[in-house]
Structure formats: structure tokens, C-alpha cells
Design a protein around this motif. Structure first.
Motif, PDB file in Angstrom:
ATOM      1  N   MET A 118      33.307  96.878  43.622  1.00  0.00           N
ATOM      2  CA  MET A 118      32.552  95.575  43.873  1.00  0.00           C
ATOM      3  C   MET A 118      32.871  95.176  44.993  1.00  0.00           C
ATOM      4  SD  MET A 118      30.772  92.649  41.581  1.00  0.00           S
ATOM      5  CE  MET A 118      29.963  93.463  40.689  1.00  0.00           C
ATOM      6  N   ALA A 119      31.982  94.789  45.981  1.00  0.00           N
ATOM      7  CA  ALA A 119      32.531  94.178  47.285  1.00  0.00           C
ATOM      8  C   ALA A 119      32.971  92.527  47.178  1.00  0.00           C
ATOM      9  CB  ALA A 119      31.409  94.091  48.450  1.00  0.00           C
ATOM     10  N   THR A 120      33.858  92.193  47.929  1.00  0.00           N
ATOM     11  CA  THR A 120      34.594  90.984  47.701  1.00  0.00           C
ATOM     12  C   THR A 120      33.501  89.891  47.597  1.00  0.00           C
ATOM     13  OG1 THR A 120      36.502  91.810  48.725  1.00  0.00           O
ATOM     14  CG2 THR A 120      36.249  89.290  48.541  1.00  0.00           C
ATOM     15  N   GLN A 121      32.391  89.775  48.741  1.00  0.00           N
ATOM     16  CA  GLN A 121      31.545  88.739  48.616  1.00  0.00           C
ATOM     17  C   GLN A 121      30.664  88.738  47.398  1.00  0.00           C
ATOM     18  OE1 GLN A 121      28.984  89.196  51.803  1.00  0.00           O
ATOM     19  NE2 GLN A 121      28.067  90.963  51.015  1.00  0.00           N
ATOM     20  N   TYR A 122      30.255  89.784  46.923  1.00  0.00           N
ATOM     21  CA  TYR A 122      29.381  89.929  45.582  1.00  0.00           C
ATOM     22  C   TYR A 122      30.521  89.569  44.408  1.00  0.00           C
ATOM     23  CZ  TYR A 122      26.160  92.249  48.562  1.00  0.00           C
ATOM     24  OH  TYR A 122      25.191  92.372  49.574  1.00  0.00           O
ATOM     25  N   LYS A 123      31.429  89.907  44.309  1.00  0.00           N
ATOM     26  CA  LYS A 123      32.315  89.708  43.123  1.00  0.00           C
ATOM     27  C   LYS A 123      32.727  88.302  43.120  1.00  0.00           C
ATOM     28  CE  LYS A 123      36.880  91.371  41.411  1.00  0.00           C
ATOM     29  NZ  LYS A 123      37.972  92.115  41.698  1.00  0.00           N
ATOM     30  N   GLN A 124      32.747  87.792  44.357  1.00  0.00           N
ATOM     31  CA  GLN A 124      33.186  86.115  44.286  1.00  0.00           C
ATOM     32  C   GLN A 124      31.884  85.281  43.730  1.00  0.00           C
ATOM     33  OE1 GLN A 124      34.376  85.520  48.274  1.00  0.00           O
ATOM     34  NE2 GLN A 124      36.447  85.825  47.818  1.00  0.00           N
ATOM     35  N   ARG A 125      30.831  85.695  44.275  1.00  0.00           N
ATOM     36  CA  ARG A 125      29.458  85.073  43.817  1.00  0.00           C
ATOM     37  C   ARG A 125      29.108  85.360  42.288  1.00  0.00           C
ATOM     38  NH1 ARG A 125      24.897  86.284  48.109  1.00  0.00           N
ATOM     39  NH2 ARG A 125      24.648  88.112  46.680  1.00  0.00           N
ATOM     40  N   ALA A 126      29.427  86.465  41.890  1.00  0.00           N
ATOM     41  CA  ALA A 126      29.116  86.733  40.613  1.00  0.00           C
ATOM     42  C   ALA A 126      30.270  86.205  39.436  1.00  0.00           C
ATOM     43  CB  ALA A 126      29.209  88.207  40.272  1.00  0.00           C
ATOM     44  N   SER A 127      31.424  85.987  39.962  1.00  0.00           N
ATOM     45  CA  SER A 127      32.457  85.379  39.445  1.00  0.00           C
ATOM     46  C   SER A 127      32.274  84.038  39.233  1.00  0.00           C
ATOM     47  CB  SER A 127      33.863  85.890  39.667  1.00  0.00           C
ATOM     48  OG  SER A 127      34.112  87.225  39.682  1.00  0.00           O
ATOM     49  N   LEU A 128      31.963  83.242  40.175  1.00  0.00           N
ATOM     50  CA  LEU A 128      31.593  81.654  40.507  1.00  0.00           C
ATOM     51  C   LEU A 128      30.481  81.672  39.337  1.00  0.00           C
ATOM     52  CD1 LEU A 128      32.289  78.917  41.223  1.00  0.00           C
ATOM     53  CD2 LEU A 128      30.816  79.531  43.251  1.00  0.00           C
ATOM     54  N   SER A 129      29.394  82.349  39.514  1.00  0.00           N
ATOM     55  CA  SER A 129      28.099  81.856  38.673  1.00  0.00           C
ATOM     56  C   SER A 129      28.384  82.237  37.130  1.00  0.00           C
ATOM     57  CB  SER A 129      27.111  82.810  39.172  1.00  0.00           C
ATOM     58  OG  SER A 129      26.389  82.369  40.231  1.00  0.00           O
TER      59      SER A 129
END
Length: 86
Positions: A1-12
Motif C-alpha cells: 500500500m502506498a505511504t499516503q494511503y497507508k497513513q490515511r487508513a491507519s489514522l482513520s
């Protein structure tokens, strides 16, 4: 998973976990029902956001090569994902 998507998904996801713990606490504390329902809806909204973020990552990073070809598998995957979001 690309970093930007991983960060958003993890935070949510982390926010949803925190709110879900609050829901449990409210249930156990016998809080006002409509307040609990409001918190449950907030959790559902966050989880929907996680699903959309992961789906976007999939379309951008996993499916783009297949979409340019005649691979029906990717289209079928997308349709299943959209149906699951309903």
C-alpha cells in the motif's frame, strides 16, 4: 500500500478504534441511547472512509495496469467493492 494511503487508513482506523471503545464505555455506563447511536454512526463513517481509502489505493496502485488491458477480474473486484460499500 502506498505511504499516503497507508497513513490515511491507519489514522482513520485508530480513530475508529478510539470511538468504538467510547461506544462500549457508553453502553456499559448506560448513557443516553441517542448519544450512543450518534457515536456508532461516527465509527461507521470512519470505517467507510478507511474502505474508500483502501479502494482508492487499490485502483491507483494495484489495478491501473490491468485496467488498460482486457482483464475482467479488476472490473469484477471493483464492482464487489462498490457493492460492499452500500
Amino acid at each position: 500500500m502506498a505511504t499516503q494511503y497507508k497513513q490515511r487508513a491507519s489514522l482513520s482506523t485508530k480513530k475508529a478504534i478510539g470511538q468504538l471503545k467510547k461506544v462500549l464505555s457508553m453502553i456499559e455506563g448506560e448513557d443516553y441511547c441517542m448519544d450512543i447511536v450518534q457515536q456508532v454512526r461516527a465509527v461507521k463513517g470512519l470505517l467507510d472512509s478507511v474502505s474508500l481509502t483502501i479502494l482508492e489505493n487499490h485502483m491507483v496502485n494495484c489495478s491501473k495496469n490491468s485496467l488498460s488491458g482486457k482483464d475482467r477480474k479488476v472490473v469484477d473486484e471493483m464492482m464487489l467493492a462498490f457493492k460492499a460499500m452500500r
